[in-house]
Design a protein around this motif. Structure first.
Motif, PDB file in Angstrom:
ATOM      1  N   TRP A 341      -4.893  -4.036   8.793  1.00 14.41           N
ATOM      2  CA  TRP A 341      -4.223  -2.820   8.332  1.00 14.41           C
ATOM      3  C   TRP A 341      -5.016  -1.578   8.721  1.00 14.41           C
ATOM      4  CZ3 TRP A 341       0.310  -1.151   7.057  1.00 14.41           C
ATOM      5  CH2 TRP A 341       0.480  -0.012   6.279  1.00 14.41           C
ATOM      6  N   GLN A 489       5.767  -3.006   7.148  1.00 10.51           N
ATOM      7  CA  GLN A 489       4.328  -3.186   6.978  1.00 10.51           C
ATOM      8  C   GLN A 489       3.822  -4.344   7.830  1.00 10.51           C
ATOM      9  OE1 GLN A 489       2.768  -4.872   3.278  1.00 10.51           O
ATOM     10  NE2 GLN A 489       1.364  -3.145   3.138  1.00 10.51           N
ATOM     11  N   ILE A 493       0.959  -4.246  10.784  1.00 10.46           N
ATOM     12  CA  ILE A 493      -0.240  -5.088  10.751  1.00 10.46           C
ATOM     13  C   ILE A 493      -0.341  -5.955  12.001  1.00 10.46           C
ATOM     14  CG2 ILE A 493      -1.310  -7.018   9.524  1.00 10.46           C
ATOM     15  CD1 ILE A 493      -0.213  -5.731   6.950  1.00 10.46           C
TER      16      ILE A 493
END
Length: 527
Positions: A341, A489, A493
């Motif tokens: 991340w 997300q 990532i």
């Protein structure tokens, strides 16, 4: 600046591939390809949010589970590389040349670094993460027995490991590379410029275009994800404090409000926008921190600073290893996830740090970006995380049984201190203002990349990207809910794996560039 016949001699001119349309200065093809890919992703996710989440979750799991060693080893390399730069002679190289002056005061500079870097994360996780590790809600680091004094120490040490030197080293590598190649070598302020020593003029062709497009995607996906999840936390705080429904309408209203203020901020620019908001952020954060220390268990917090520091130091090496671990699921679910991340966010945060750091020496840069935030984070985590752990151990308040809704952990901790309605309201304001600063600083970064590396893109272009971040977050949240945001997300990532290679290459090119600069300055002291 060194003479043109050196390693960095190029015929490329910033903006030579740009076209002017709709009041914007658009780099072709980076702007168009990035915009099309973003729209394609959003449309695909809206049509099948669960399928999209499954696909990207699988990609994320594959990269995290198969390349855990690569993420952890690379993170260690970045920390060591930055620490070595402090003591090497190249630490005296000044960004922008020997006569360059800083654009911002030390206080404003640091406030902008911290606000863009991870201020919002500290609001979200400073209570939830230590409590979650201590009670085994999130798993325990290194297989420590939960709900024991050893678990409390390990919880703070592991939390600091995730928020200390390693993430800031990732940002420092990108930020220092971009600042050096832009201000000292006259190259565009884009990720591709860091590769010029290795690939020369290929940086301005398809290779560089791919690097910049991926950087745009990682930045806007990361920002939109954080904006969506942040809206959920802020809405939960409003319901906890005032009884206002935390439903989708409130969340969308928060996104609209944050985006509106962010648009105003990007129009005003760095001095009138980001700098002002960052100073407000740091003032409010300092006020809240001082209040928690003064009204909480003051002596426990003060003595806990040393305990957190030593726990962090003791756990750094074991948590950096990827073999022989008893806590494999914790390592993958938390540490490797965090590293991926942070790396996916590094184009955004690193480029913004570069944008505001001209005039600083390499040594000053590393100390401010790596060491100072780590010390501040230790203080913050000791105060907020320590108070959360104390309430769990003393069975007081809503944290007595551990975490319920972890997004409310900060507010539940504050509820057991005096004036909790005031401090909780300040916490909500901090969450919102941190998101505004992340949004407008991210917009300025995307503006620069999609304008071919220009430092000041036209106002319509700034507005376009600030609005796009809010629209993506609002639409995905409204239509697809948490599943759509989760897909976004996971996509961000997944970008972390290839971008790790980019950062490793940056370490090589940055050292070559700094060494070349240092030699030239020594040989030409009167230039």
């Amino acid at each position: 600046m060194p003479p043109p016949e050196n390693l960095y001699d190029t015929d490329y001119e910033i903006g030579q591939d740009n076209i002017q349309k709709f009041g914007m200065d658009i780099h072709n093809p980076v702007f168009w390809v990035a915009a099309v890919l973003i729209m394609a992703f959003v449309m695909g996710t809206l049509m099948a949010p669960e399928d999209a989440k499954s696909v990207f979750d699988a990609a994320k799991a594959w990269s995290i589970n198969n390349f855990d060693w690569f993420f952890l080893a690379s993170g260690n390399v970045f920390v060591l590389f930055c620490l070595v730069l402090i003591v090497l002679p190249v630490g005296s190289v000044r960004l922008g040349g020997q006569d360059a002056k800083p654009e911002f005061s030390l206080i404003s500079w640091f406030a902008m670094l911290f606000a863009a870097g991870m201020g919002i994360g500290l609001m979200f996780w400073s209570v939830a993460e230590p409590v979650g590790y201590y009670t085994d809600w999130f798993g325990t680091p290194l297989g420590v027995e939960p709900n024991t004094p050893e678990a409390a120490r390990a919880a703070l040490g592991a939390t600091m490991y995730h928020w200390g030197l390693h993430p800031w080293a990732i940002y420092a590598v990108v930020g220092l590379s971009l600042a050096f190649f832009c201000y000292n070598k006259g190259l565009p302020l884009t990720i591709r410029s860091a590769f010029y020593p290795l690939v020369q003029d290929k940086s301005w062709g398809w290779f560089g275009n791919v690097i910049d497009i991926v950087s745009v995607l990682a930045t806007i996906f990361g920002l939109a994800t954080s904006l969506g999840f942040g809206a959920q936390q802020a809405a939960g705080g409003l319901e906890f404090l005032f009884g206002i429904s935390s439903g989708i309408n409130t969340q969308i209203a928060i996104i609209i409000g944050v985006t509106s203020v962010a648009v105003i901020s990007v129009v005003r620019g760095l001095d009138g926008g980001v700098k002002v908001l960052s100073n407000i952020n740091m003032s409010l954060a300092a006020l809240l921190l001082a209040f928690v220390i003064a009204t909480g268990s003051t002596m426990t917090i003060v003595s806990g600073f040393w305990d957190t520091t030593t726990a962090y130091a003791e756990m750094m090496v074991p948590l950096s290893m990827w073999w022989g671990r008893e806590d494999g699921s914790f390592m993958h679910d938390w540490t490797v996830f965090y590293w991926a991340w942070w790396i996916s966010w590094s184009p955004f945060v690193g480029m913004f740090i570069a944008r505001v750091s001209m005039g600083r020496t390499v040594r000053q840069f590393i100390i401010a970006v790596l060491l100072v935030p780590t010390v501040v984070t230790i203080v913050w985590m000791t105060a907020f995380g320590g108070m959360g752990l104390e309430q769990v151990m003393n069975q007081s308040g809503e944290l007595a049984d551990g975490l319920g809704d972890y997004t409310l952990a900060m507010f539940q901790m504050l509820e057991n201190l005096p004036l909790h309605q005031i401090t909780s309201f300040i916490a909500i304001c901090l969450v919102l203002v941190f998101f505004i600063t992340s949004s407008d600083s991210g917009s300025l970064v995307i503006d620069s990349i999609t304008a071919g590396g220009k430092l000041d893109a036209p106002v319509p272009q700034r507005i376009f990207w600030a609005v796009m971040e809010g629209v993506i977050a609002a639409v995905l949240l409204f239509v697809g809910g948490a599943g759509a945001l989760g897909a976004l997300q996971a996509a961000a990532i997944t970008v972390g794996l290839p971008f790790t290679l980019v950062l490793l290459a940056m370490c090589v090119t940055l050292y070559l560039g700094l060494r070349h600069e240092r030699i030239w300055v020594v040989d030409n002291p009167d230039a």
